[in-house]
Every structure is written in structure tokens, then in C-alpha cells.
Design a protein around this motif. Sequence first.
Motif, PDB file in Angstrom:
ATOM      1  N   ALA A  71      34.890  93.555  86.059  1.00 15.91           N
ATOM      2  CA  ALA A  71      33.635  94.068  86.612  1.00 15.91           C
ATOM      3  C   ALA A  71      32.433  93.434  85.924  1.00 15.91           C
ATOM      4  O   ALA A  71      31.426  93.108  86.569  1.00 15.91           O
ATOM      5  CB  ALA A  71      33.590  95.593  86.459  1.00 15.91           C
ATOM      6  N   ASP A  72      32.532  93.246  84.622  1.00 11.69           N
ATOM      7  CA  ASP A  72      31.437  92.626  83.876  1.00 11.69           C
ATOM      8  C   ASP A  72      31.204  91.187  84.327  1.00 11.69           C
ATOM      9  O   ASP A  72      30.066  90.746  84.495  1.00 11.69           O
ATOM     10  CB  ASP A  72      31.753  92.665  82.376  1.00 11.69           C
ATOM     11  CG  ASP A  72      30.535  92.353  81.524  1.00 11.69           C
ATOM     12  OD1 ASP A  72      29.428  92.794  81.885  1.00 11.69           O
ATOM     13  OD2 ASP A  72      30.689  91.657  80.497  1.00 11.69           O
ATOM     14  N   ARG A  73      32.292  90.469  84.556  1.00 17.05           N
ATOM     15  CA  ARG A  73      32.177  89.088  85.027  1.00 17.05           C
ATOM     16  C   ARG A  73      31.578  89.023  86.433  1.00 17.05           C
ATOM     17  O   ARG A  73      30.815  88.117  86.754  1.00 17.05           O
ATOM     18  CB  ARG A  73      33.548  88.424  85.024  1.00 17.05           C
ATOM     19  CG  ARG A  73      33.944  87.828  83.700  1.00 17.05           C
ATOM     20  CD  ARG A  73      33.153  86.565  83.431  1.00 17.05           C
ATOM     21  NE  ARG A  73      33.677  85.809  82.313  1.00 17.05           N
ATOM     22  CZ  ARG A  73      33.620  84.495  82.209  1.00 17.05           C
ATOM     23  NH1 ARG A  73      33.067  83.783  83.186  1.00 17.05           N
ATOM     24  NH2 ARG A  73      34.087  83.864  81.160  1.00 17.05           N
ATOM     25  N   MET A  74      31.945  89.990  87.289  1.00 17.80           N
ATOM     26  CA  MET A  74      31.460  89.975  88.668  1.00 17.80           C
ATOM     27  C   MET A  74      29.996  90.381  88.771  1.00 17.80           C
ATOM     28  O   MET A  74      29.316  90.006  89.728  1.00 17.80           O
ATOM     29  CB  MET A  74      32.325  90.898  89.535  1.00 17.80           C
ATOM     30  CG  MET A  74      33.716  90.354  89.809  1.00 17.80           C
ATOM     31  SD  MET A  74      34.655  91.336  91.005  1.00 17.80           S
ATOM     32  CE  MET A  74      35.076  92.770  90.014  1.00 17.80           C
ATOM     33  N   THR A  75      29.498  91.144  87.805  1.00 20.00           N
ATOM     34  CA  THR A  75      28.126  91.654  87.890  1.00 20.00           C
ATOM     35  C   THR A  75      27.174  90.974  86.914  1.00 20.00           C
ATOM     36  O   THR A  75      25.990  91.309  86.888  1.00 20.00           O
ATOM     37  CB  THR A  75      28.112  93.168  87.621  1.00 20.00           C
ATOM     38  OG1 THR A  75      28.719  93.436  86.338  1.00 20.00           O
ATOM     39  CG2 THR A  75      28.895  93.909  88.698  1.00 20.00           C
ATOM     40  N   SER A  76      27.668  90.029  86.121  1.00 21.92           N
ATOM     41  CA  SER A  76      26.813  89.345  85.146  1.00 21.92           C
ATOM     42  C   SER A  76      27.147  87.862  85.118  1.00 21.92           C
ATOM     43  O   SER A  76      28.319  87.492  85.078  1.00 21.92           O
ATOM     44  CB  SER A  76      27.003  89.947  83.744  1.00 21.92           C
ATOM     45  OG  SER A  76      26.312  89.188  82.772  1.00 21.92           O
ATOM     46  N   ARG A  77      26.118  87.029  85.131  1.00 22.69           N
ATOM     47  CA  ARG A  77      26.330  85.585  85.080  1.00 22.69           C
ATOM     48  C   ARG A  77      26.516  85.091  83.650  1.00 22.69           C
ATOM     49  O   ARG A  77      26.864  83.932  83.439  1.00 22.69           O
ATOM     50  CB  ARG A  77      25.136  84.859  85.717  1.00 22.69           C
ATOM     51  CG  ARG A  77      24.943  85.180  87.186  1.00 22.69           C
ATOM     52  CD  ARG A  77      23.803  84.399  87.789  1.00 22.69           C
ATOM     53  NE  ARG A  77      24.059  82.969  87.772  1.00 22.69           N
ATOM     54  CZ  ARG A  77      23.203  82.055  88.203  1.00 22.69           C
ATOM     55  NH1 ARG A  77      22.015  82.421  88.661  1.00 22.69           N
ATOM     56  NH2 ARG A  77      23.508  80.779  88.164  1.00 22.69           N
ATOM     57  N   SER A  78      26.236  85.941  82.687  1.00 24.35           N
ATOM     58  CA  SER A  78      26.353  85.512  81.290  1.00 24.35           C
ATOM     59  C   SER A  78      27.206  86.487  80.487  1.00 24.35           C
ATOM     60  O   SER A  78      26.911  86.792  79.339  1.00 24.35           O
ATOM     61  CB  SER A  78      24.960  85.368  80.654  1.00 24.35           C
ATOM     62  OG  SER A  78      24.212  86.564  80.814  1.00 24.35           O
ATOM     63  N   SER A  79      28.267  86.993  81.116  1.00 30.25           N
ATOM     64  CA  SER A  79      29.184  87.905  80.440  1.00 30.25           C
ATOM     65  C   SER A  79      29.884  87.193  79.295  1.00 30.25           C
ATOM     66  O   SER A  79      30.151  85.989  79.352  1.00 30.25           O
ATOM     67  CB  SER A  79      30.220  88.425  81.450  1.00 30.25           C
ATOM     68  OG  SER A  79      31.279  89.093  80.791  1.00 30.25           O
ATOM     69  N   THR A  80      30.207  87.939  78.263  1.00 28.32           N
ATOM     70  CA  THR A  80      30.937  87.373  77.123  1.00 28.32           C
ATOM     71  C   THR A  80      32.445  87.586  77.241  1.00 28.32           C
ATOM     72  O   THR A  80      33.188  87.218  76.332  1.00 28.32           O
ATOM     73  CB  THR A  80      30.465  88.021  75.811  1.00 28.32           C
ATOM     74  OG1 THR A  80      30.695  89.432  75.858  1.00 28.32           O
ATOM     75  CG2 THR A  80      28.979  87.759  75.579  1.00 28.32           C
ATOM     76  N   PHE A  81      32.905  88.160  78.348  1.00 26.74           N
ATOM     77  CA  PHE A  81      34.341  88.398  78.494  1.00 26.74           C
ATOM     78  C   PHE A  81      35.053  87.055  78.655  1.00 26.74           C
ATOM     79  O   PHE A  81      34.574  86.175  79.372  1.00 26.74           O
ATOM     80  CB  PHE A  81      34.629  89.298  79.689  1.00 26.74           C
ATOM     81  CG  PHE A  81      36.001  89.904  79.664  1.00 26.74           C
ATOM     82  CD1 PHE A  81      36.321  90.893  78.746  1.00 26.74           C
ATOM     83  CD2 PHE A  81      36.991  89.477  80.540  1.00 26.74           C
ATOM     84  CE1 PHE A  81      37.587  91.455  78.703  1.00 26.74           C
ATOM     85  CE2 PHE A  81      38.269  90.026  80.512  1.00 26.74           C
ATOM     86  CZ  PHE A  81      38.564  91.016  79.589  1.00 26.74           C
TER      87      PHE A  81
END
Length: 508
Positions: free
Chosen positions: A222-232
Motif C-alpha cells: 500500500a505504501d508503494r502504491m500511494t507514495s512515489r518515494s516509499s522506503t519499502f
Amino acid sequence: MKTTSLWSTTSDTMSYTTGCNDVAAPLSMHSPVGMLRPTTSVATARYGKSPSIYSYHTVIPPGSLSAPSTLDTQTKWNSYPHPEGQLYFQARLANYVVVTEANVYRQETENRVSSCLKLIDDVISQQQIMMPPSSELFIELDEFPLSCAYYFVDHDTRRIFWIEQTSTELLDMGTIVSDSHRDIALERLYWVHVEFFPMHIYAQLSPQMVDDLIGVMSHGAADRMTSRSSTFPYTAERCSQLLQLLSLQRGRALDGHTLCFVARLWGAIENQRFLTYYGQEHAQLDRLQIMTPEEDMDHQWVKTIANLALWGIPDRFFFELHDLFANEQVFVDQWQIFMTTCVSEWHTAVIWTFPITIATILSCLLSRASLSSALPAILSASGSLAVGSILLLKHHGLEDATASFAARYLRAAKSRSIGMLPSAIVFSLPKGLYLWSIVFMVAHFLLLASHVVGGFAMFAGACFLILLVWAALYVTSPDEYDQSSILSKILCRWHSIQGDPEGAGSPA
């Protein structure tokens, strides 16, 4: 699959950061009869071996062959094949379990392993160390007799430990900011150990780790799908694939194969938590967030001249490379996007230099043509073709490179004084020289036209072309997207001259 360090990586789909290269050898514990060397689960020779296999034919007797036993009744060593195929050995001693990849079924090897075990037991006894009930020892024989590398793991606390004092620097674990930060690093090393030796321990570990991992991976997706600069560390697509695998194991008892890949994923998660200061006062919440102070770049004049000479293109590459290697970490999906874009740009420049070169050379066949006026266009196009071809050859296949390779590449490319500027300039040459070849070709054609229609007509035609280019640039409004470009500064200056404060300022 090789699991490299993140201080290498635990997965080649995740970020990578470099650790200490030139570090001293780990402290060793000497005794009159041997030497113990602390190591970690990512510093073993598991993937660095160069064995020579000698195969042979044999006679097969008639009848059914009995299954080979995995237990040596005399030494009590059990053998297990890892899911990848590597054979390892396990034995239960009085105070702990021991695992090793040394072939203890060879008498000489077993004698060396036994000597190392006796040495470790002597140290534990002399120092009166209380071993945790779920302790497990890994030993790896060195090339010297009575010398071995070792570490312990505690399955209850999910930590790696040693029976002597050592340091994160000597073990090449990276720098820490707190004790809890150090514990994350130790837990990551624990999961790497479990990944390497899962076949004897799966029944003793709780299947709850699968459910916990599903929760972490779901949040990461979800973090990757909603953020272009996720640290995951994994992309949303890769998370979906992994979640499908994990969902198949939910509610089931663990087995060695499941534990192996679950431990690999947990190692990747813990490694990324270590790199992003998870749970610390100042955690890294954004991939582009710089966590450590950066040195000011020397020789700014080199960057200024390069941008003026190459249409501002080095500036774009410089900031892209800087963001790509922020905090000396690489996210492999970002590397692949960047390298794919670079290869496409170089390929386009190389292709379009051909018609420019051919057209310019053919124009020299005209009666009033001057080779001296055509030479700049030919040289620029040839330079773009040569540099672009070299870059394409040198970077062939790097669009699919692993994170660890990308980090080594970028670390080697980074200058101590001017950062990524050398690479930014070289990457800019194919397109920059291609644009110059267009300018010189047009100038050459205008000069040819002046011999036919006169100087005034040539001047009018040049003014028309300049106005046409300006109109195209103005309409596309690049300053709306890139305030640092040379064109943006020119347009902002133009707005200020026209008395347009909104256009002269930065966008909201």
C-alpha cells in the motif's frame, strides 16, 4: 539464490547501501591450542566457495537399495540438504545446537570441528557464560588448523551473539545510532542464519511469523502504491506476488522450505529497517530524505561550464544520479527506470545523428559549399555517435542489473570532490552534441543559402527559425516543471523584463 549484504543486500529487488570496505579483520580469541574468529551470517564463505567436483561411474547391485540414514550413530551428526541444495550438518550438544557446512563425515574434518567445539566449550566454562536455552552455534573452519569462524544465535530473542567482545566496525555491520538500532542489525543477521539453516529448526518456530510478515508486506504494498518515494524495499507488483505465496502458507504448520523464504523476506525487511533508522528518533520516511550531512561540491565552475556547453542536460543527470544514490542506497526499480531512460535517450541520439551527418556531407557536394562550415556539424554528430555508441555498449543489459551491482557502479562513479558530475557530463554528451550538430547543420545550410538568395534573406530566415524555436519552447513551458534549467532562467528573466511578477516567480 545468493543472499548478499545490504551492507550488501538480502534481495536483489531491494535497496542497497555500501558498508565499510577497508576494515580490519575481526578480533580473534587466541588460546594455546587454537583461535576463534567472530563472524556474521552474511560474512561466511557460503557463496564464495570454488569446489572441484569429481564424478565417477559405479556398480548398482540388484534389488531395492535401502534409504541412506541422515544420522551418524557414532558422532550424532544429522545431515540436511538446504532447499537450494547445499548440505549442512547439525548436532545437539549439552548447552547448545551446532550447525556447520563442513563435511563432518570426513574424519579429518570432524576432528577439526570437534577441536573447535572443545575450544568454544573451554571459553564458555572459563568465563562462566550462561548460554540461553535456545542457543545455536555456527562454525566455519578456516584454512589454518585449529582455527574457525563462529557466531551464536538465540532463537527466543532472534538475535546473533558471540562469547567475546567485538564491535560493529570489526564485523562490518555498519554504524548505529542507538542500542535498539543495533538490535535491528542483529535480528537481520539472525534471519539470514535461519534462511541458511532452516531444515532442522522449523518445528520449533512459531507459524505466527508468516501472519506477521503478511501484515508488513501488505502495508509495504500500500505504501508503494500511494507514495512515489516509499522506503519499502519491494515494489507494489513484487509485494503482490510475494503476498500470494505467503497466503498459501497461512494457517499451515511451518516446513523447511517455507521457513527458508519467509526468513529471507524477514531479513530483507529488517535490513531495510536498519538502513532507514526504523523506530529511532529520526527515522527516514522518504527515499529522497538525506539522513547524513553531505559535503559541499567543489569546483562549481565545472558544473556551470558543462551546463552552458551541453544545454543544461548535465544538471538533470546530476540531480537524478544524486537522488538515485541518496544515502548511498539504491532501489533497484528506480535504477532500472533511470537506466532504461538513459539507454533510450542515447539510442535516439545515435540514430538521429546519421541523417544529420549524411545531409551535411551531401551538402558539401554542392558547387558553392564550404567544407569548413560543414565541419562543426560533422564533428558534433560524429562525437554524439561515438560517445552514444560507447555508452550503449558499456551499459548493455544494465537495465536489469541487481541493486548490489547498481550500488557498486554508482559508488565507483561518485567523485569525492564533485560527486556524480563526471558521470552526468558523460551521460549528457550524446544528446548535447546531437543538439549542437543540429545548430551547426542549420547554420551551414543558411550559409549555403546566403550564396544563392543573399545575406538579407539568410538573416531573415535565421530570425524566423529562432522565433519558431522560441515559440515552441515558450508554449511547452518547461519552467513549470524544471525551475533549475537554463531555459527556465531565461524565460523568468523575460517575464521580469515584461513586468510579470507571477511569471518571474516560482510556481506555488
